[in-house]
Design a protein around this motif. Structure first.
Motif, PDB file in Angstrom:
ATOM      1  N   PHE A 148       0.824  -1.206   0.000  1.00 14.23           N
ATOM      2  CA  PHE A 148       0.000   0.000   0.000  1.00 14.23           C
ATOM      3  C   PHE A 148       0.857   1.255   0.000  1.00 14.23           C
ATOM      4  N   LEU A 149       1.880   1.276   0.840  1.00 15.42           N
ATOM      5  CA  LEU A 149       2.722   2.467   0.945  1.00 15.42           C
ATOM      6  C   LEU A 149       3.549   2.704  -0.315  1.00 15.42           C
ATOM      7  N   VAL A 150       4.147   1.655  -0.851  1.00 16.36           N
ATOM      8  CA  VAL A 150       4.975   1.824  -2.053  1.00 16.36           C
ATOM      9  C   VAL A 150       4.109   2.146  -3.263  1.00 16.36           C
ATOM     10  N   GLY A 151       3.003   1.424  -3.452  1.00 18.32           N
ATOM     11  CA  GLY A 151       2.086   1.732  -4.554  1.00 18.32           C
ATOM     12  C   GLY A 151       1.517   3.129  -4.427  1.00 18.32           C
ATOM     13  N   GLY A 152       1.183   3.523  -3.209  1.00 14.47           N
ATOM     14  CA  GLY A 152       0.688   4.872  -2.965  1.00 14.47           C
ATOM     15  C   GLY A 152       1.731   5.932  -3.241  1.00 14.47           C
ATOM     16  N   LEU A 153       2.990   5.624  -2.915  1.00 20.15           N
ATOM     17  CA  LEU A 153       4.077   6.562  -3.189  1.00 20.15           C
ATOM     18  C   LEU A 153       4.246   6.771  -4.695  1.00 20.15           C
ATOM     19  N   ILE A 154       4.156   5.687  -5.461  1.00 10.49           N
ATOM     20  CA  ILE A 154       4.251   5.797  -6.920  1.00 10.49           C
ATOM     21  C   ILE A 154       3.120   6.676  -7.452  1.00 10.49           C
ATOM     22  N   CYS A 155       1.913   6.438  -6.979  1.00 13.66           N
ATOM     23  CA  CYS A 155       0.770   7.244  -7.418  1.00 13.66           C
ATOM     24  C   CYS A 155       0.913   8.697  -6.967  1.00 13.66           C
ATOM     25  N   MET A 156       1.436   8.900  -5.768  1.00  7.90           N
ATOM     26  CA  MET A 156       1.632  10.247  -5.260  1.00  7.90           C
ATOM     27  C   MET A 156       2.645  11.011  -6.115  1.00  7.90           C
ATOM     28  N   ILE A 157       3.715  10.342  -6.520  1.00 12.19           N
ATOM     29  CA  ILE A 157       4.706  10.983  -7.387  1.00 12.19           C
ATOM     30  C   ILE A 157       4.053  11.399  -8.707  1.00 12.19           C
ATOM     31  N   GLY A 158       3.245  10.515  -9.267  1.00 12.21           N
ATOM     32  CA  GLY A 158       2.536  10.851 -10.498  1.00 12.21           C
ATOM     33  C   GLY A 158       1.614  12.039 -10.315  1.00 12.21           C
ATOM     34  N   GLN A 159       0.886  12.076  -9.214  1.00 15.35           N
ATOM     35  CA  GLN A 159      -0.032  13.184  -8.953  1.00 15.35           C
ATOM     36  C   GLN A 159       0.716  14.492  -8.752  1.00 15.35           C
ATOM     37  N   ILE A 160       1.835  14.434  -8.054  1.00 19.26           N
ATOM     38  CA  ILE A 160       2.647  15.641  -7.865  1.00 19.26           C
ATOM     39  C   ILE A 160       3.154  16.153  -9.211  1.00 19.26           C
ATOM     40  N   ILE A 175       1.599   1.273 -13.221  1.00 16.94           N
ATOM     41  CA  ILE A 175       2.061   1.279 -14.610  1.00 16.94           C
ATOM     42  C   ILE A 175       3.541   0.958 -14.732  1.00 16.94           C
ATOM     43  N   VAL A 176       4.334   1.209 -13.702  1.00 21.76           N
ATOM     44  CA  VAL A 176       5.748   0.833 -13.773  1.00 21.76           C
ATOM     45  C   VAL A 176       5.898  -0.680 -13.879  1.00 21.76           C
ATOM     46  N   GLY A 177       4.945  -1.420 -13.332  1.00 30.68           N
ATOM     47  CA  GLY A 177       4.957  -2.877 -13.454  1.00 30.68           C
ATOM     48  C   GLY A 177       4.753  -3.331 -14.888  1.00 30.68           C
ATOM     49  N   PHE A 178       3.987  -2.570 -15.656  1.00 29.61           N
ATOM     50  CA  PHE A 178       3.801  -2.882 -17.068  1.00 29.61           C
ATOM     51  C   PHE A 178       5.112  -2.696 -17.824  1.00 29.61           C
ATOM     52  N   GLY A 179       5.831  -1.623 -17.509  1.00 25.26           N
ATOM     53  CA  GLY A 179       7.136  -1.405 -18.120  1.00 25.26           C
ATOM     54  C   GLY A 179       8.099  -2.524 -17.794  1.00 25.26           C
ATOM     55  N   ARG A 180       8.039  -2.989 -16.561  1.00 24.33           N
ATOM     56  CA  ARG A 180       8.878  -4.103 -16.159  1.00 24.33           C
ATOM     57  C   ARG A 180       8.517  -5.358 -16.939  1.00 24.33           C
ATOM     58  N   SER A 181       7.225  -5.618 -17.106  1.00 20.61           N
ATOM     59  CA  SER A 181       6.787  -6.799 -17.853  1.00 20.61           C
ATOM     60  C   SER A 181       7.268  -6.753 -19.302  1.00 20.61           C
ATOM     61  N   ARG A 226       2.279  11.690 -20.886  1.00 18.08           N
ATOM     62  CA  ARG A 226       3.744  11.641 -20.837  1.00 18.08           C
ATOM     63  C   ARG A 226       4.229  11.087 -19.506  1.00 18.08           C
ATOM     64  N   ILE A 227       3.511  11.366 -18.451  1.00 20.82           N
ATOM     65  CA  ILE A 227       3.872  10.808 -17.148  1.00 20.82           C
ATOM     66  C   ILE A 227       3.713   9.291 -17.177  1.00 20.82           C
ATOM     67  N   LEU A 228       2.638   8.795 -17.797  1.00 19.53           N
ATOM     68  CA  LEU A 228       2.466   7.347 -17.928  1.00 19.53           C
ATOM     69  C   LEU A 228       3.612   6.722 -18.713  1.00 19.53           C
ATOM     70  N   VAL A 229       3.991   7.362 -19.813  1.00 24.09           N
ATOM     71  CA  VAL A 229       5.109   6.857 -20.610  1.00 24.09           C
ATOM     72  C   VAL A 229       6.396   6.890 -19.786  1.00 24.09           C
ATOM     73  N   LEU A 230       6.597   7.960 -19.034  1.00 25.78           N
ATOM     74  CA  LEU A 230       7.767   8.063 -18.171  1.00 25.78           C
ATOM     75  C   LEU A 230       7.816   6.914 -17.177  1.00 25.78           C
ATOM     76  N   PHE A 231       6.683   6.605 -16.557  1.00 23.42           N
ATOM     77  CA  PHE A 231       6.638   5.514 -15.586  1.00 23.42           C
ATOM     78  C   PHE A 231       6.902   4.156 -16.244  1.00 23.42           C
ATOM     79  N   VAL A 232       6.389   3.948 -17.449  1.00 25.90           N
ATOM     80  CA  VAL A 232       6.652   2.695 -18.169  1.00 25.90           C
ATOM     81  C   VAL A 232       8.146   2.575 -18.461  1.00 25.90           C
ATOM     82  N   VAL A 233       8.753   3.664 -18.908  1.00 28.21           N
ATOM     83  CA  VAL A 233      10.185   3.657 -19.222  1.00 28.21           C
ATOM     84  C   VAL A 233      11.004   3.433 -17.950  1.00 28.21           C
ATOM     85  N   ILE A 234      10.610   4.044 -16.847  1.00 27.81           N
ATOM     86  CA  ILE A 234      11.318   3.833 -15.581  1.00 27.81           C
ATOM     87  C   ILE A 234      11.244   2.366 -15.165  1.00 27.81           C
TER      88      ILE A 234
END
Length: 121
Positions: A9-21, A65-71, A32-40
């Protein structure tokens, strides 16, 4: 067991919080943020840094979405090992086909069940 839920919950929430910020504080579009997260996610997998995150937070880093980039990256890496250069083009599709198909089918069913309307401003 509860500790794993809390970490996810905390790590997933942190990822979402970074995106929202990023959405609120910058002029970067959400696309572009989604693409950035996929690339990361792909870069972290390519560098071998994603698995320790999975071991720590489980679904907290696999579901966003970073998990999709990993996949995508993981599929390409495995396909290149098995098929050589051709794996560069097929690995990502093979690895993510199930998730993409589930998303398309779910979206289609929701479009049938609920009638969408254009927003009027």
């Amino acid at each position: 067991m509860w500790l794993m839920y809390i970490k996810a919950f905390l790590v997933g929430g942190l990822i979402c919080m970074i995106g929202q910020i990023l959405i609120i504080k910058t002029n970067i579009t959400s696309s572009r943020i989604l693409v950035l997260f996929v690339v990361i996610g792909a870069a972290l997998e390519g560098l071998g840094l994603y698995q320790p995150l999975v071991d720590f937070a489980g679904a907290g880093v696999q579901v966003p979405i970073v998990g999709f980039g990993r996949s995508l990256a993981k599929g390409v890496i495995e396909a290149v090992r098995d098929q050589g250069v051709l794996g560069i083009f097929t690995g990502g599709f093979t690895a993510t086909a199930g998730g993409i198909a589930a998303a398309v089918i779910s979206a289609y069913l929701m479009a049938i069940i609920f009638s969408s309307k254009t927003k009027k401003y």
